[in-house]
Design a protein around this motif. Structure first.
Motif, PDB file in Angstrom:
ATOM      1  N   SER A   5      13.144 -36.684  21.087  1.00 36.96           N
ATOM      2  CA  SER A   5      13.045 -36.349  19.676  1.00 36.96           C
ATOM      3  C   SER A   5      11.780 -36.900  19.043  1.00 36.96           C
ATOM      4  O   SER A   5      11.498 -36.638  17.881  1.00 36.96           O
ATOM      5  CB  SER A   5      14.268 -36.909  18.931  1.00 36.96           C
ATOM      6  N   ILE A   6      11.017 -37.684  19.790  1.00 36.56           N
ATOM      7  CA  ILE A   6       9.816 -38.294  19.232  1.00 36.56           C
ATOM      8  C   ILE A   6       8.742 -37.229  19.045  1.00 36.56           C
ATOM      9  O   ILE A   6       8.425 -36.482  19.961  1.00 36.56           O
ATOM     10  CB  ILE A   6       9.298 -39.413  20.145  1.00 36.56           C
ATOM     11  N   ALA A   7       8.190 -37.145  17.877  1.00 33.33           N
ATOM     12  CA  ALA A   7       7.135 -36.166  17.611  1.00 33.33           C
ATOM     13  C   ALA A   7       5.829 -36.650  18.223  1.00 33.33           C
ATOM     14  O   ALA A   7       5.443 -37.799  18.058  1.00 33.33           O
ATOM     15  CB  ALA A   7       6.984 -35.971  16.104  1.00 33.33           C
ATOM     16  N   TYR A   8       5.162 -35.758  18.896  1.00 29.62           N
ATOM     17  CA  TYR A   8       3.886 -36.076  19.523  1.00 29.62           C
ATOM     18  C   TYR A   8       2.805 -36.242  18.462  1.00 29.62           C
ATOM     19  O   TYR A   8       2.686 -35.438  17.544  1.00 29.62           O
ATOM     20  CB  TYR A   8       3.510 -34.958  20.493  1.00 29.62           C
ATOM     21  N   ASN A   9       2.014 -37.266  18.556  1.00 27.97           N
ATOM     22  CA  ASN A   9       0.902 -37.514  17.654  1.00 27.97           C
ATOM     23  C   ASN A   9      -0.238 -36.566  18.023  1.00 27.97           C
ATOM     24  O   ASN A   9      -0.923 -36.760  19.014  1.00 27.97           O
ATOM     25  CB  ASN A   9       0.454 -38.970  17.781  1.00 27.97           C
ATOM     26  N   SER A  10      -0.426 -35.536  17.207  1.00 33.09           N
ATOM     27  CA  SER A  10      -1.407 -34.511  17.549  1.00 33.09           C
ATOM     28  C   SER A  10      -2.828 -35.022  17.524  1.00 33.09           C
ATOM     29  O   SER A  10      -3.741 -34.334  17.971  1.00 33.09           O
ATOM     30  CB  SER A  10      -1.268 -33.325  16.585  1.00 33.09           C
ATOM     31  N   SER A  11      -3.046 -36.233  16.982  1.00 40.00           N
ATOM     32  CA  SER A  11      -4.390 -36.785  16.941  1.00 40.00           C
ATOM     33  C   SER A  11      -4.768 -37.468  18.256  1.00 40.00           C
ATOM     34  O   SER A  11      -5.894 -37.931  18.401  1.00 40.00           O
ATOM     35  CB  SER A  11      -4.514 -37.804  15.803  1.00 40.00           C
ATOM     36  N   ALA A  12      -3.817 -37.551  19.193  1.00 38.82           N
ATOM     37  CA  ALA A  12      -4.138 -38.136  20.497  1.00 38.82           C
ATOM     38  C   ALA A  12      -5.213 -37.294  21.166  1.00 38.82           C
ATOM     39  O   ALA A  12      -5.290 -36.083  20.968  1.00 38.82           O
ATOM     40  CB  ALA A  12      -2.889 -38.200  21.372  1.00 38.82           C
ATOM     41  N   PRO A  13      -6.047 -37.921  21.968  1.00 42.05           N
ATOM     42  CA  PRO A  13      -7.185 -37.206  22.545  1.00 42.05           C
ATOM     43  C   PRO A  13      -6.758 -36.171  23.587  1.00 42.05           C
ATOM     44  O   PRO A  13      -5.733 -36.343  24.248  1.00 42.05           O
ATOM     45  CB  PRO A  13      -7.995 -38.326  23.206  1.00 42.05           C
ATOM     46  N   PRO A  14      -7.521 -35.083  23.741  1.00 39.01           N
ATOM     47  CA  PRO A  14      -7.243 -34.138  24.826  1.00 39.01           C
ATOM     48  C   PRO A  14      -7.431 -34.831  26.169  1.00 39.01           C
ATOM     49  O   PRO A  14      -8.268 -35.726  26.315  1.00 39.01           O
ATOM     50  CB  PRO A  14      -8.280 -33.031  24.613  1.00 39.01           C
ATOM     51  N   VAL A  15      -6.651 -34.425  27.152  1.00 38.60           N
ATOM     52  CA  VAL A  15      -6.666 -35.107  28.451  1.00 38.60           C
ATOM     53  C   VAL A  15      -6.838 -34.090  29.569  1.00 38.60           C
ATOM     54  O   VAL A  15      -6.268 -32.997  29.530  1.00 38.60           O
ATOM     55  CB  VAL A  15      -5.373 -35.946  28.649  1.00 38.60           C
ATOM     56  N   GLY A  16      -7.668 -34.427  30.539  1.00 37.94           N
ATOM     57  CA  GLY A  16      -7.827 -33.632  31.742  1.00 37.94           C
ATOM     58  C   GLY A  16      -7.109 -34.285  32.904  1.00 37.94           C
ATOM     59  O   GLY A  16      -6.936 -35.506  32.933  1.00 37.94           O
ATOM     60  N   LEU A  17      -6.663 -33.480  33.860  1.00 35.49           N
ATOM     61  CA  LEU A  17      -5.922 -33.973  35.020  1.00 35.49           C
ATOM     62  C   LEU A  17      -6.711 -33.677  36.290  1.00 35.49           C
ATOM     63  O   LEU A  17      -7.177 -32.548  36.498  1.00 35.49           O
ATOM     64  CB  LEU A  17      -4.557 -33.287  35.090  1.00 35.49           C
ATOM     65  N   SER A  18      -6.854 -34.688  37.132  1.00 35.44           N
ATOM     66  CA  SER A  18      -7.486 -34.509  38.442  1.00 35.44           C
ATOM     67  C   SER A  18      -6.603 -35.099  39.524  1.00 35.44           C
ATOM     68  O   SER A  18      -6.090 -36.219  39.384  1.00 35.44           O
ATOM     69  CB  SER A  18      -8.854 -35.194  38.491  1.00 35.44           C
ATOM     70  N   ILE A  19      -6.447 -34.332  40.605  1.00 32.59           N
ATOM     71  CA  ILE A  19      -5.620 -34.761  41.730  1.00 32.59           C
ATOM     72  C   ILE A  19      -6.487 -34.805  42.983  1.00 32.59           C
ATOM     73  O   ILE A  19      -7.219 -33.854  43.274  1.00 32.59           O
ATOM     74  CB  ILE A  19      -4.433 -33.810  41.931  1.00 32.59           C
ATOM     75  N   LEU A  20      -6.403 -35.905  43.702  1.00 37.22           N
ATOM     76  CA  LEU A  20      -7.175 -36.090  44.932  1.00 37.22           C
ATOM     77  C   LEU A  20      -6.304 -35.768  46.138  1.00 37.22           C
ATOM     78  O   LEU A  20      -5.186 -36.274  46.263  1.00 37.22           O
ATOM     79  CB  LEU A  20      -7.656 -37.546  45.027  1.00 37.22           C
ATOM     80  N   THR A  21      -6.818 -34.919  47.032  1.00 35.74           N
ATOM     81  CA  THR A  21      -6.062 -34.582  48.234  1.00 35.74           C
ATOM     82  C   THR A  21      -6.986 -34.538  49.446  1.00 35.74           C
ATOM     83  O   THR A  21      -8.198 -34.374  49.313  1.00 35.74           O
ATOM     84  CB  THR A  21      -5.330 -33.229  48.065  1.00 35.74           C
ATOM     85  N   TRP A  22      -6.385 -34.710  50.615  1.00 32.50           N
ATOM     86  CA  TRP A  22      -7.143 -34.639  51.871  1.00 32.50           C
ATOM     87  C   TRP A  22      -6.246 -34.063  52.956  1.00 32.50           C
ATOM     88  O   TRP A  22      -5.391 -34.740  53.492  1.00 32.50           O
ATOM     89  CB  TRP A  22      -7.661 -36.017  52.283  1.00 32.50           C
ATOM     90  N   LYS A  23      -6.361 -32.770  53.175  1.00 38.94           N
ATOM     91  CA  LYS A  23      -5.671 -32.078  54.263  1.00 38.94           C
ATOM     92  C   LYS A  23      -4.176 -32.386  54.295  1.00 38.94           C
ATOM     93  O   LYS A  23      -3.621 -32.778  55.305  1.00 38.94           O
ATOM     94  CB  LYS A  23      -6.340 -32.399  55.594  1.00 38.94           C
ATOM     95  N   ALA A  24      -3.528 -32.197  53.150  1.00 36.30           N
ATOM     96  CA  ALA A  24      -2.078 -32.407  53.049  1.00 36.30           C
ATOM     97  C   ALA A  24      -1.482 -31.280  52.202  1.00 36.30           C
ATOM     98  O   ALA A  24      -0.963 -31.513  51.109  1.00 36.30           O
ATOM     99  CB  ALA A  24      -1.769 -33.778  52.445  1.00 36.30           C
ATOM    100  N   PRO A  25      -1.559 -30.045  52.670  1.00 32.73           N
ATOM    101  CA  PRO A  25      -1.152 -28.896  51.843  1.00 32.73           C
ATOM    102  C   PRO A  25       0.318 -28.910  51.435  1.00 32.73           C
ATOM    103  O   PRO A  25       0.645 -28.528  50.308  1.00 32.73           O
ATOM    104  CB  PRO A  25      -1.482 -27.687  52.719  1.00 32.73           C
ATOM    105  N   ASN A  26       1.208 -29.312  52.315  1.00 32.87           N
ATOM    106  CA  ASN A  26       2.628 -29.328  51.970  1.00 32.87           C
ATOM    107  C   ASN A  26       2.907 -30.344  50.870  1.00 32.87           C
ATOM    108  O   ASN A  26       3.690 -30.088  49.944  1.00 32.87           O
ATOM    109  CB  ASN A  26       3.475 -29.642  53.203  1.00 32.87           C
ATOM    110  N   THR A  27       2.272 -31.506  50.977  1.00 32.33           N
ATOM    111  CA  THR A  27       2.428 -32.533  49.953  1.00 32.33           C
ATOM    112  C   THR A  27       1.860 -32.055  48.631  1.00 32.33           C
ATOM    113  O   THR A  27       2.467 -32.234  47.568  1.00 32.33           O
ATOM    114  CB  THR A  27       1.727 -33.829  50.392  1.00 32.33           C
ATOM    115  N   LEU A  28       0.688 -31.445  48.676  1.00 31.54           N
ATOM    116  CA  LEU A  28       0.057 -30.951  47.450  1.00 31.54           C
ATOM    117  C   LEU A  28       0.917 -29.891  46.776  1.00 31.54           C
ATOM    118  O   LEU A  28       1.123 -29.922  45.549  1.00 31.54           O
ATOM    119  CB  LEU A  28      -1.324 -30.374  47.773  1.00 31.54           C
ATOM    120  N   ARG A  29       1.459 -28.947  47.548  1.00 31.25           N
ATOM    121  CA  ARG A  29       2.302 -27.898  46.975  1.00 31.25           C
ATOM    122  C   ARG A  29       3.530 -28.511  46.294  1.00 31.25           C
ATOM    123  O   ARG A  29       3.928 -28.100  45.196  1.00 31.25           O
ATOM    124  CB  ARG A  29       2.745 -26.932  48.072  1.00 31.25           C
TER     125      ARG A  29
END
Length: 279
Positions: A5-29
């Protein structure tokens, strides 16, 4: 309070997501599938595919992520550094591919709260990895039962080591509502701790480029250690090892903690040339 029920503070900064993987397709999926219900929180989404595995790149695209390939395995430290640099946003969430979202109900609200606290509490980073549910034996070697925390004899003799275990106290049922001198509750299982109370963890975290690239990675590159994973730096060791940890502890960075954590560890496969073994 109902977390949802907590309202999100729209003034929070935009965020990007990065995921690191190395030859693990099943795990990544598996990981990207679990993230799907909350992926719209991130204005940019990348998967850094070390050695450019075609299957991983196809999986990333199928979930709406931008795949970025490297010619070779950069290792954990430099892989995380490159992953962190990919979004155009200053605020970033960085994960390894085996970090599985384990709270599908509250995950969105917790991340929104973390973004708000990152801004309002001036945090350097927030650790999102799964945490212990009761203190370890090492904690009890340094601290007596009950509050306020009182050191054992060994805790008095090894004060820095004792202080580094105090983050474990937050999983005790009688952890004070006002917290301790070095760890303060922010509500809804989120805490702010000084960095002398816990180690750096690569697993999954929210931070800023200024801190992660400009301070943490910079220090690790300037203070290289002999311990490597697959012959390459892993970041945790250069930050937490005995010869270097003075920097992390003395700076008293403000680090957020989510208890019991949002992301578990769920690796389904490893490359054949990975020195780590499946347990």
């Amino acid at each position: 309070m109902n977390l949802l029920s907590i309202a999100y503070n729209s003034s929070a900064p935009p965020v990007g997501l990065s995921i690191l993987t190395w030859k693990a397709p099943n795990t990544l999926r598996n990981t990207l599938g679990a993230l799907a219900p909350i992926s719209d929180l991130f204005v940019e989404r990348f998967v850094l595919c070390q050695e450019g595995d075609p299957e991983e790149m196809e999986i990333a695209q199928s979930f709406g992520f931008i795949p970025v390939a490297t010619e070779r395995n950069l290792g954990i430290q430099e892989g995380l550094a490159l992953a962190a640099s990919l979004p155009s946003t200053e605020t970033i969430m960085v994960m390894e591919c085996d970090c599985l979202l384990r709270d599908q109900i509250n995950g969105r609200s917790i991340i929104e709260l973390c973004l708000m606290h990152l801004e309002t509490q001036k945090l350097q980073a927030i650790q999102l990895q799964a945490r212990i549910t009761e203190p370890t034996q090492r904690f009890h070697r340094y601290w007596k039962a009950g509050f306020p925390l009182r050191p054992t004899l060994l805790g008095r003799l090894r004060r820095d080591a004792a202080m580094a275990r105090t983050n474990e106290a937050i999983c005790l049922p009688d952890f004070p509502e006002i917290g301790t001198e070095h760890i303060k509750p922010l509500g809804n299982g989120i805490f702010v701790a000084e960095s002398n109370t816990l180690n750096w963890c690569n697993r999954s975290f929210i931070t800023t480029k200024d801190f992660f690239l400009g301070k943490l990675i910079k220090f690790a590159r300037e203070h290289v250690t002999n311990k490597k994973v697959n012959g390459l730096p892993d970041l945790e060791h250069p930050i937490n090892c005995p010869e270097n940890r003075w920097w992390w502890r003395n700076n008293r960075f403000h680090i957020g903690i989510v208890q019991p954590g949002l992301f578990g560890h769920n690796r389904l496969e490893r490359p054949s040339d990975d020195e780590k073994k499946i347990i």
